[in-house]
Each structure stands twice: as structure tokens, then as C-alpha cells.
Design a protein around this motif. Structure first.
Motif, PDB file in Angstrom:
ATOM      1  N   LYS A   1       0.724  -1.277  -0.077  1.00  0.00           N
ATOM      2  CA  LYS A   1      -0.225  -0.058  -0.074  1.00  0.00           C
ATOM      3  C   LYS A   1       0.664   1.328  -0.098  1.00  0.00           C
ATOM      4  CE  LYS A   1      -3.418   2.312   2.683  1.00  0.00           C
ATOM      5  NZ  LYS A   1      -4.357   2.429   3.952  1.00  0.00           N
ATOM      6  N   ASN A   2       2.068   1.287   0.854  1.00  0.00           N
ATOM      7  CA  ASN A   2       2.951   2.322   0.840  1.00  0.00           C
ATOM      8  C   ASN A   2       4.048   2.569  -0.277  1.00  0.00           C
ATOM      9  OD1 ASN A   2       1.659   4.206   3.411  1.00  0.00           O
ATOM     10  ND2 ASN A   2       1.478   1.899   4.066  1.00  0.00           N
ATOM     11  N   LYS A   3       3.883   1.409  -1.051  1.00  0.00           N
ATOM     12  CA  LYS A   3       4.960   1.239  -2.355  1.00  0.00           C
ATOM     13  C   LYS A   3       6.421   1.260  -1.718  1.00  0.00           C
ATOM     14  CE  LYS A   3       2.217   3.705  -5.603  1.00  0.00           C
ATOM     15  NZ  LYS A   3       1.995   4.772  -6.782  1.00  0.00           N
ATOM     16  N   ALA A   4       6.474   0.148  -0.545  1.00  0.00           N
ATOM     17  CA  ALA A   4       7.636   0.185   0.243  1.00  0.00           C
ATOM     18  C   ALA A   4       8.516  -0.993  -0.726  1.00  0.00           C
ATOM     19  CB  ALA A   4       7.783  -0.229   1.447  1.00  0.00           C
ATOM     20  N   ASN A   5       7.824  -1.451  -1.839  1.00  0.00           N
ATOM     21  CA  ASN A   5       8.170  -2.745  -2.471  1.00  0.00           C
ATOM     22  C   ASN A   5       8.582  -2.174  -3.776  1.00  0.00           C
ATOM     23  OD1 ASN A   5       5.501  -2.139  -2.872  1.00  0.00           O
ATOM     24  ND2 ASN A   5       5.044  -4.320  -3.863  1.00  0.00           N
ATOM     25  N   MET A   6       8.837  -1.221  -4.184  1.00  0.00           N
ATOM     26  CA  MET A   6       9.087  -0.733  -5.651  1.00  0.00           C
ATOM     27  C   MET A   6      10.654  -1.341  -5.955  1.00  0.00           C
ATOM     28  SD  MET A   6       6.361   0.268  -6.294  1.00  0.00           S
ATOM     29  CE  MET A   6       6.741   1.154  -8.076  1.00  0.00           C
ATOM     30  N   GLU A   7      11.521  -1.446  -5.146  1.00  0.00           N
ATOM     31  CA  GLU A   7      12.938  -1.799  -5.328  1.00  0.00           C
ATOM     32  C   GLU A   7      12.768  -3.497  -4.875  1.00  0.00           C
ATOM     33  OE1 GLU A   7      15.876   0.833  -3.726  1.00  0.00           O
ATOM     34  OE2 GLU A   7      15.199   2.499  -4.804  1.00  0.00           O
ATOM     35  N   PRO A   8      13.886  -3.967  -4.931  1.00  0.00           N
ATOM     36  CA  PRO A   8      14.290  -5.424  -4.746  1.00  0.00           C
ATOM     37  C   PRO A   8      14.116  -5.485  -3.096  1.00  0.00           C
ATOM     38  CG  PRO A   8      15.867  -4.940  -6.325  1.00  0.00           C
ATOM     39  CD  PRO A   8      15.185  -3.653  -5.999  1.00  0.00           C
ATOM     40  N   GLY A   9      13.284  -6.246  -2.617  1.00  0.00           N
ATOM     41  CA  GLY A   9      13.096  -6.353  -1.283  1.00  0.00           C
ATOM     42  C   GLY A   9      12.304  -5.166  -0.586  1.00  0.00           C
ATOM     43  N   THR A  10      12.297  -5.013   0.508  1.00  0.00           N
ATOM     44  CA  THR A  10      11.601  -3.705   1.155  1.00  0.00           C
ATOM     45  C   THR A  10      12.292  -2.692   1.407  1.00  0.00           C
ATOM     46  OG1 THR A  10      10.251  -5.772   2.150  1.00  0.00           O
ATOM     47  CG2 THR A  10      10.000  -3.483   3.069  1.00  0.00           C
ATOM     48  N   ASP A  11      11.988  -1.538   1.024  1.00  0.00           N
ATOM     49  CA  ASP A  11      12.456  -0.222   1.641  1.00  0.00           C
ATOM     50  C   ASP A  11      12.077   0.054   2.972  1.00  0.00           C
ATOM     51  OD1 ASP A  11      13.421   2.273   1.990  1.00  0.00           O
ATOM     52  OD2 ASP A  11      12.947   2.869  -0.062  1.00  0.00           O
ATOM     53  N   MET A  12      13.130  -0.153   3.930  1.00  0.00           N
ATOM     54  CA  MET A  12      12.814   0.070   5.487  1.00  0.00           C
ATOM     55  C   MET A  12      12.580   1.744   5.705  1.00  0.00           C
ATOM     56  SD  MET A  12      11.879  -1.463   7.950  1.00  0.00           S
ATOM     57  CE  MET A  12      12.388  -3.265   7.417  1.00  0.00           C
ATOM     58  N   LEU A  13      13.199   2.461   4.857  1.00  0.00           N
ATOM     59  CA  LEU A  13      12.964   3.948   4.907  1.00  0.00           C
ATOM     60  C   LEU A  13      11.590   4.365   4.642  1.00  0.00           C
ATOM     61  CD1 LEU A  13      16.435   5.186   3.416  1.00  0.00           C
ATOM     62  CD2 LEU A  13      15.462   5.496   5.770  1.00  0.00           C
ATOM     63  N   ILE A  14      10.665   3.550   3.961  1.00  0.00           N
ATOM     64  CA  ILE A  14       9.487   3.689   3.781  1.00  0.00           C
ATOM     65  C   ILE A  14       8.530   3.027   4.789  1.00  0.00           C
ATOM     66  CG2 ILE A  14       7.542   3.337   2.057  1.00  0.00           C
ATOM     67  CD1 ILE A  14       9.529   3.801  -0.190  1.00  0.00           C
ATOM     68  N   LEU A  15       8.864   1.506   4.947  1.00  0.00           N
ATOM     69  CA  LEU A  15       7.993   0.784   5.895  1.00  0.00           C
ATOM     70  C   LEU A  15       8.213   1.118   7.120  1.00  0.00           C
ATOM     71  CD1 LEU A  15       5.889  -1.681   6.060  1.00  0.00           C
ATOM     72  CD2 LEU A  15       7.798  -3.085   6.089  1.00  0.00           C
ATOM     73  N   GLY A  16       9.350   1.371   7.669  1.00  0.00           N
ATOM     74  CA  GLY A  16       9.733   1.609   9.113  1.00  0.00           C
ATOM     75  C   GLY A  16       9.030   2.719   9.539  1.00  0.00           C
ATOM     76  N   PRO A  17       8.840   3.830   9.084  1.00  0.00           N
ATOM     77  CA  PRO A  17       8.042   4.988   9.631  1.00  0.00           C
ATOM     78  C   PRO A  17       6.577   4.540   9.563  1.00  0.00           C
ATOM     79  CG  PRO A  17       9.783   5.784   8.207  1.00  0.00           C
ATOM     80  CD  PRO A  17       9.710   4.333   8.009  1.00  0.00           C
ATOM     81  N   VAL A  18       6.284   3.962   8.692  1.00  0.00           N
ATOM     82  CA  VAL A  18       4.792   3.504   8.747  1.00  0.00           C
ATOM     83  C   VAL A  18       4.383   2.821  10.084  1.00  0.00           C
ATOM     84  CG1 VAL A  18       2.810   2.339   7.457  1.00  0.00           C
ATOM     85  CG2 VAL A  18       4.421   3.893   6.194  1.00  0.00           C
ATOM     86  N   PHE A  19       4.975   1.784  10.312  1.00  0.00           N
ATOM     87  CA  PHE A  19       4.476   0.630  11.130  1.00  0.00           C
ATOM     88  C   PHE A  19       4.964   1.275  12.324  1.00  0.00           C
ATOM     89  CE2 PHE A  19       8.719  -1.499  10.757  1.00  0.00           C
ATOM     90  CZ  PHE A  19       9.018  -1.718  12.039  1.00  0.00           C
ATOM     91  N   ALA A  20       6.041   2.126  12.476  1.00  0.00           N
ATOM     92  CA  ALA A  20       6.394   2.968  13.747  1.00  0.00           C
ATOM     93  C   ALA A  20       5.239   3.831  14.239  1.00  0.00           C
ATOM     94  CB  ALA A  20       7.652   3.694  13.512  1.00  0.00           C
TER      95      ALA A  20
END
Length: 205
Positions: free
Chosen positions: A64-83
Motif C-alpha cells: 500500500k505504501n509502495k515500500a516494494n518498488m525496489e528489490p525487497g523492502t524499503d525500510m525507510l518507507i515501511l519503518g516509519p509507517v509501522f512505527a
């Protein structure tokens, strides 16, 4: 202490590297191949809160937050969201002293080993490419870090270049600071630091 092994989920699709829609990761990626970041996020939530972040919910959050646009997961995107969702604070660092401070203040850390370093003939201990692992605790007396490795297997740390580099208590892994520094030296940031907001003990850079 919750441990999630991505190898248990080859049946759950997790498309990443969507910037290249014809790539293997985009067309055939699964939690097993690409979900170390998802597993790490779920384990951090378990370590720091009384809530539970389900793997599928985390996967949907990433997409949903497009943390998967590059290979694997972009923690700079996913991290703040789940935090934000679980009332945590996230900061980043490349310094092991900040990792120790975070852990000693009741936090948890997601480390980002970068894998093999060809120019130095270095074989990555936690990954040959890129990976996320959770650093759950630090023992000041033994100077060991307690690690939850989402791709742990009984033979992973018995191969060439890895044997003898960590101490195992399956599925837990223990490592010293010099190894973590080396493993994350080719990543920026190398460490994602999470603390509870109510602790009011965030890491200041």
C-alpha cells in the motif's frame, strides 16, 4: 520472543522490484525470497509492544505504501509507517554505539547487512546480497548482540566464510560488534533504531 522465518512462506506472493515489472522479484517473488523486511518489522512490534503485527498485514502495508518498488523492502518507507501505527519512534544510524544505546534503552534494531564485498573478497555472513535482521538485545558482559535472523537455517552459518563467525542457539544467533559493523559497512543506513514513544528515550544523533 517471536521468531518468524521467511523460509516458511514460499507460498505467499510478495512482488517487489516493481520498477522492473518483468523481473523475477516482480513476477515470482515471495515472502521466502524477499520478505526479510516484513518478518523483521513483525518481530520488532512483538518485542516493543503488546500488539501483534501479522505477516500478511505487514505485507499489505508494504504494498500500500509502495515500500516494494525496489528489490525487497524499503525500510525507510515501511519503518516509519509501522512505527507510527504502533506508537514507536524510528531513527537511523551507521554507528554501533547508537545501536547499543537503543537496546539499553529498551528498544530494538533492524540491521541491514549488505552481503559480499567483492573488492575485499569478503563473504557476507548474514547474506550474500542484501538482508534485514533484528538485533533484539545486547549483553554488556559478553559484548554479544542477540539476533533474530529471518533466513536462519541449521546450515546457514556452517558454510565457507561464515563458519565460526557467530554463536548459535537455534534459532537465535549471537554476534559481536565488529561483525555487525563489517556486515553493514556497505549500507547507508546500516541500522534502523526503534524505541517506544512513551519511554521518551529516543536516540539523538
Amino acid at each position: 520472543m517471536l521468531f518468524i522465518n521467511q523460509n516458511d512462506y514460499p507460498h505467499i506472493p510478495y512482488p517487489t522490484e516493481l520498477e522492473h515489472p518483468d523481473s523475477f522479484n516482480a513476477t515470482k517473488g515471495t515472502v521466502k525470497t524477499s520478505g526479510c523486511g516484513l518478518c523483521s518489522a513483525c518481530m520488532v512490534v512483538d518485542l516493543l509492544t503488546l500488539d501483534k503485527l501479522e505477516l500478511m498485514d505487514c505485507l499489505e502495508m508494504s504494498v500500500k505504501n509502495k515500500a516494494n518498488m525496489e528489490p525487497g523492502t524499503d525500510m525507510l518507507i515501511l519503518g516509519p509507517v509501522f512505527a507510527k501505527k504502533y506508537k514507536l519512534t524510528m531513527t537511523t544510524s551507521n554507528k554501533i554505539k547508537d545501536v547499543i544505546k537503543c537496546l539499553q534503552n529498551g528498544g530494538a534494531v533492524i540491521a541491514n547487512p549488505g552481503g559480499d564485498q567483492k573488492e575485499k573478497d569478503y563473504i557476507g555472513v548474514f547474506t550474500h546480497g542484501g538482508h534485514y535482521i533484528v538485533i533484539a538485545d545486547y549483553n554488556k558482559e559478553t559484548e554479544e548482540f542477540l539476533i533474530l535472523d529471518p533466513s536462519y537455517s541449521k546450515n546457514k552459518f556452517k558454510t565457507k566464510g561464515r563458519k565460526g563467525k557467530v554463536r548459535e542457539a537455534a534459532p537465535l544467533v549471537y554476534a559481536k560488534a565488529d561483525l555487525l559493523i563489517k556486515e553493514c559497512s556497505n549500507r547507508d543506513p546500516g541500522f534502523y533504531l526503534f524505541t517506544r514513544k512513551e519511554d521518551n528515550k529516543t536516540i539523538k544523533r
